[in-house]
Write a protein that holds these residues in place. Sequence first.
Motif, PDB file in Angstrom:
ATOM      1  N   ARG A 529       0.787  -1.259  -0.128  1.00  0.00           N
ATOM      2  CA  ARG A 529       0.044   0.068  -0.004  1.00  0.00           C
ATOM      3  C   ARG A 529       0.768   1.129  -0.032  1.00  0.00           C
ATOM      4  NH1 ARG A 529      -4.803  -1.586  -1.639  1.00  0.00           N
ATOM      5  NH2 ARG A 529      -4.423  -3.700  -1.692  1.00  0.00           N
ATOM      6  N   GLN A 530       1.946   1.047   0.869  1.00  0.00           N
ATOM      7  CA  GLN A 530       2.820   2.246   0.630  1.00  0.00           C
ATOM      8  C   GLN A 530       3.183   2.609  -0.624  1.00  0.00           C
ATOM      9  OE1 GLN A 530       5.612   1.514   3.815  1.00  0.00           O
ATOM     10  NE2 GLN A 530       4.269   2.140   5.582  1.00  0.00           N
ATOM     11  N   GLN A 531       3.762   1.560  -1.419  1.00  0.00           N
ATOM     12  CA  GLN A 531       4.283   1.644  -2.876  1.00  0.00           C
ATOM     13  C   GLN A 531       3.270   2.245  -3.982  1.00  0.00           C
ATOM     14  OE1 GLN A 531       7.574   1.314  -3.068  1.00  0.00           O
ATOM     15  NE2 GLN A 531       7.459   1.043  -0.792  1.00  0.00           N
ATOM     16  N   ILE A 532       2.009   1.745  -3.670  1.00  0.00           N
ATOM     17  CA  ILE A 532       1.069   2.389  -4.387  1.00  0.00           C
ATOM     18  C   ILE A 532       0.859   3.996  -4.290  1.00  0.00           C
ATOM     19  CG2 ILE A 532      -1.512   2.553  -4.486  1.00  0.00           C
ATOM     20  CD1 ILE A 532      -1.576  -0.353  -4.047  1.00  0.00           C
ATOM     21  N   MET A 533       0.991   4.404  -2.889  1.00  0.00           N
ATOM     22  CA  MET A 533       1.067   5.684  -2.524  1.00  0.00           C
ATOM     23  C   MET A 533       2.482   6.538  -3.328  1.00  0.00           C
ATOM     24  SD  MET A 533      -0.398   8.450  -1.368  1.00  0.00           S
ATOM     25  CE  MET A 533      -1.781   7.521  -0.230  1.00  0.00           C
ATOM     26  N   GLN A 534       3.366   5.688  -3.320  1.00  0.00           N
ATOM     27  CA  GLN A 534       4.505   6.322  -4.150  1.00  0.00           C
ATOM     28  C   GLN A 534       4.213   6.382  -5.571  1.00  0.00           C
ATOM     29  OE1 GLN A 534       7.088   7.662  -2.659  1.00  0.00           O
ATOM     30  NE2 GLN A 534       8.131   6.563  -1.042  1.00  0.00           N
ATOM     31  N   LEU A 535       3.612   5.648  -6.122  1.00  0.00           N
ATOM     32  CA  LEU A 535       3.081   5.632  -7.476  1.00  0.00           C
ATOM     33  C   LEU A 535       2.456   6.741  -7.858  1.00  0.00           C
ATOM     34  CD1 LEU A 535       2.823   1.825  -8.255  1.00  0.00           C
ATOM     35  CD2 LEU A 535       4.869   3.266  -8.863  1.00  0.00           C
ATOM     36  N   LYS A 536       1.370   6.907  -6.938  1.00  0.00           N
ATOM     37  CA  LYS A 536       0.341   8.172  -7.112  1.00  0.00           C
ATOM     38  C   LYS A 536       1.345   9.457  -6.914  1.00  0.00           C
ATOM     39  CE  LYS A 536      -3.759   6.054  -5.299  1.00  0.00           C
ATOM     40  NZ  LYS A 536      -4.819   6.208  -4.426  1.00  0.00           N
ATOM     41  N   ILE A 537       2.075   9.499  -5.816  1.00  0.00           N
ATOM     42  CA  ILE A 537       2.608  10.802  -5.848  1.00  0.00           C
ATOM     43  C   ILE A 537       3.579  11.072  -6.968  1.00  0.00           C
ATOM     44  CG2 ILE A 537       4.737  11.902  -4.415  1.00  0.00           C
ATOM     45  CD1 ILE A 537       3.462  10.399  -1.948  1.00  0.00           C
ATOM     46  N   MET A 538       4.317  10.073  -7.582  1.00  0.00           N
ATOM     47  CA  MET A 538       4.956  10.281  -8.678  1.00  0.00           C
ATOM     48  C   MET A 538       4.282  10.734  -9.689  1.00  0.00           C
ATOM     49  SD  MET A 538       8.573  10.491  -9.468  1.00  0.00           S
ATOM     50  CE  MET A 538       8.327  11.788 -10.618  1.00  0.00           C
ATOM     51  N   THR A 539       3.185  10.101 -10.083  1.00  0.00           N
ATOM     52  CA  THR A 539       2.473  10.406 -11.190  1.00  0.00           C
ATOM     53  C   THR A 539       1.968  11.704 -11.169  1.00  0.00           C
ATOM     54  OG1 THR A 539       1.620   7.841 -11.346  1.00  0.00           O
ATOM     55  CG2 THR A 539       0.483   9.571 -12.377  1.00  0.00           C
ATOM     56  N   ASN A 540       1.591  12.163 -10.013  1.00  0.00           N
ATOM     57  CA  ASN A 540       0.877  13.628 -10.028  1.00  0.00           C
ATOM     58  C   ASN A 540       2.291  14.490 -10.387  1.00  0.00           C
ATOM     59  OD1 ASN A 540      -1.320  12.763  -9.044  1.00  0.00           O
ATOM     60  ND2 ASN A 540      -1.062  12.725  -6.967  1.00  0.00           N
ATOM     61  N   ARG A 541       3.386  14.032  -9.923  1.00  0.00           N
ATOM     62  CA  ARG A 541       4.611  14.984 -10.060  1.00  0.00           C
ATOM     63  C   ARG A 541       4.927  15.194 -11.709  1.00  0.00           C
ATOM     64  NH1 ARG A 541       8.805  17.576  -7.995  1.00  0.00           N
ATOM     65  NH2 ARG A 541      10.878  17.437  -9.138  1.00  0.00           N
ATOM     66  N   LEU A 542       4.821  13.922 -12.289  1.00  0.00           N
ATOM     67  CA  LEU A 542       4.647  14.006 -13.763  1.00  0.00           C
ATOM     68  C   LEU A 542       3.583  14.852 -14.451  1.00  0.00           C
ATOM     69  CD1 LEU A 542       5.799  10.083 -14.153  1.00  0.00           C
ATOM     70  CD2 LEU A 542       7.251  11.862 -15.031  1.00  0.00           C
ATOM     71  N   ARG A 543       2.565  14.614 -13.882  1.00  0.00           N
ATOM     72  CA  ARG A 543       1.607  15.388 -14.485  1.00  0.00           C
ATOM     73  C   ARG A 543       1.669  16.804 -14.532  1.00  0.00           C
ATOM     74  NH1 ARG A 543      -3.532  11.437 -12.641  1.00  0.00           N
ATOM     75  NH2 ARG A 543      -3.074   9.836 -14.526  1.00  0.00           N
ATOM     76  N   SER A 544       2.117  17.318 -13.142  1.00  0.00           N
ATOM     77  CA  SER A 544       2.478  18.766 -13.076  1.00  0.00           C
ATOM     78  C   SER A 544       3.634  19.160 -13.838  1.00  0.00           C
ATOM     79  CB  SER A 544       2.880  18.950 -11.517  1.00  0.00           C
ATOM     80  OG  SER A 544       1.801  18.519 -10.878  1.00  0.00           O
ATOM     81  N   ALA A 545       4.639  18.305 -14.100  1.00  0.00           N
ATOM     82  CA  ALA A 545       5.825  18.726 -14.975  1.00  0.00           C
ATOM     83  C   ALA A 545       5.497  18.807 -16.259  1.00  0.00           C
ATOM     84  CB  ALA A 545       7.100  17.660 -14.525  1.00  0.00           C
TER      85      ALA A 545
END
Length: 633
Positions: A529-545
């Motif tokens: 579940r923590q790794q799922i959260m890491q994936l979400k955070i990185m995806t949001n960063r990519l979309r902002s970038a």
Amino acid sequence: AAPRSAGPRAPRPAPPRPAPRARFVVAAAGPERAGPWLCPSRADAARARPASRAAGRAMELRARAWWLLCAAAALAACARGDPASKSRSCGEVRQVYGAKGFSLSDVPQAEISGEHLRICPQGYTCCTSAMEENLANRSQAELEAALLDSGRTLQATLATQLRAFDEPRHRQPHDPAGHFQHLLNGSERALQEAFPAAFGELYAQSARALRDLYADLRLYYRGANLHLEETLAEFWARLLERLFPPLHPQLLLPDDYLDCLGKQAEALRPFGEAPRELRLRATRALVAARAFVQGLGVAGDVVRKVAQVPLGPECSRAVMKLVYCAHCLGVPGARPCPDYCHNVLKGCLANQADLDAEWRNLLDSMGLITNKFWGPSGAESAMGSVHLWLAEAISTLRDNKDTLMAKVPGTGQVIQGCGNPRVNPQSPGPEEPLRRDKPVLQEKPPSGALERLVSEAKVQLRDAQDFWTSLPGTLCSEKLAVGTASEDRCWNGMAMGRYLPEVMGDGLASQINNPEVEVDITKPDMTIRQQIMQLKIMTNRLRSAYNGDDVDFQDASDDSSGSGSGDGCPDDLCGRRVGKKSSSSRTTLTHALPGLSEQEGQKTSAAGCPRPGARLLLPLLALALSAAGPRWR
């Protein structure tokens, strides 16, 4: 006395003849008999029934008694097992078991009774308790090793891409820098080659500030906690402080004056449009490039951490039954049925399959942001052309120095709020004219290397999208060697035969009715579940970038909540009570199917014959007696 009648005398009735006694022969069955006992048929019993009611009742009781003896003998024969199978050798199992490095002292020479088995079917077996435990540990270790191997393969792919785009942290002298680092390094080399001849003293005064700028750009690209726009603003202020004194040697410029001057650099725009263009292009390029390589790094870390998640006890039992219980039944060459293997591994890897949605979102976002690598504002053009904007900025400041100086005598913008600088009495007189040479710098055309790297990365990212949901099938086909020749001749967990249950879906919630692995869908694995959260955070960063926005990278490893919103199981599923599944929840074949050879049929006979003990025979015999009791009238 009256005379006697002279008529004929009535004959006396003869006594009744005894009924012929029926003979019942019990003998061992010969080659032409199908069973171990010769029992009378009901027709024989009917013919032997006497005319006398009392004698007939006795004969009926005697016939029923013989039927009960026949039934008891059949049950006892089944309990003892087939004499041929009972003496079957365990030589093949001994050979396979020894090849795995175990001691052969644990392996019996011939099959033994299997009441001691805790995982495998309790028919006649070649496994002792120690063997079953050893094989269970081995099957768990083999599956965990297979998971690590699969994870390492994907990790190696992601690491190769990361090295291609980024410079390794522990780079050896012979290792080339990554592509984005190479662009920055090439720009700095071009600056160092052209600026000394073109700007002379101005370059000498600004060299340190320029080196620091490139160092900050590299740090930002590699993930340092820097705000890029603020870093660029500080650079231009510092550069103005460094270049203003050599441009105006006739003035005494104390540090507080220069500091005040630097704070007005953005409003005064002494460098023209170069700072704005560099800020827009470099920021978008570096944000996109950094987010992409960080996405590669996060993906690799997720794979590494998830591959280390241990298997649960229910999974270990199911894997043992899948891989090695056929060995215990004397069929070491049996291969698992494909659907059977898929159900076992879908249950074991249910939490891993829940990574699928966010994993796909991450890889899609990484593929999308590569579109920001092309064009005039793309990463390749912007990162390789930093020195061009710096040269234009210094040239603009040098060319506009007279315009800037015209504001000094009065209350112009330059000295507003900073005081009036004094004239240097030790000035050598009229200033020497500064060089007006412009550096000969040309923007290098794209080499095509980045395009090749991005094309390869997109292919590999696309191939890795279904990694988590395809993992059970990959392991079954490549590591567990499932049977593919015939669905009727594979190991189904109980015997050699067809596997009937349907294959479960992917993910934790889909395993509520898994027939092979008992999965508690209300308790997701917190590491995953923590790794799922890491994936979400990185995806949001990519979309902002992708939109040119820089979002500070957040580390969710300390987030104790783990799953976040929407990651748990649905309420209608979590609300159900998950109980232990009985062995009858799965339909299995306990008999040899048509098409099996005689030898294979004998190998599965132990599982096909029920093995009631003495305690089971007594209740059955009592039940039969009660059913066969006489009907008294």
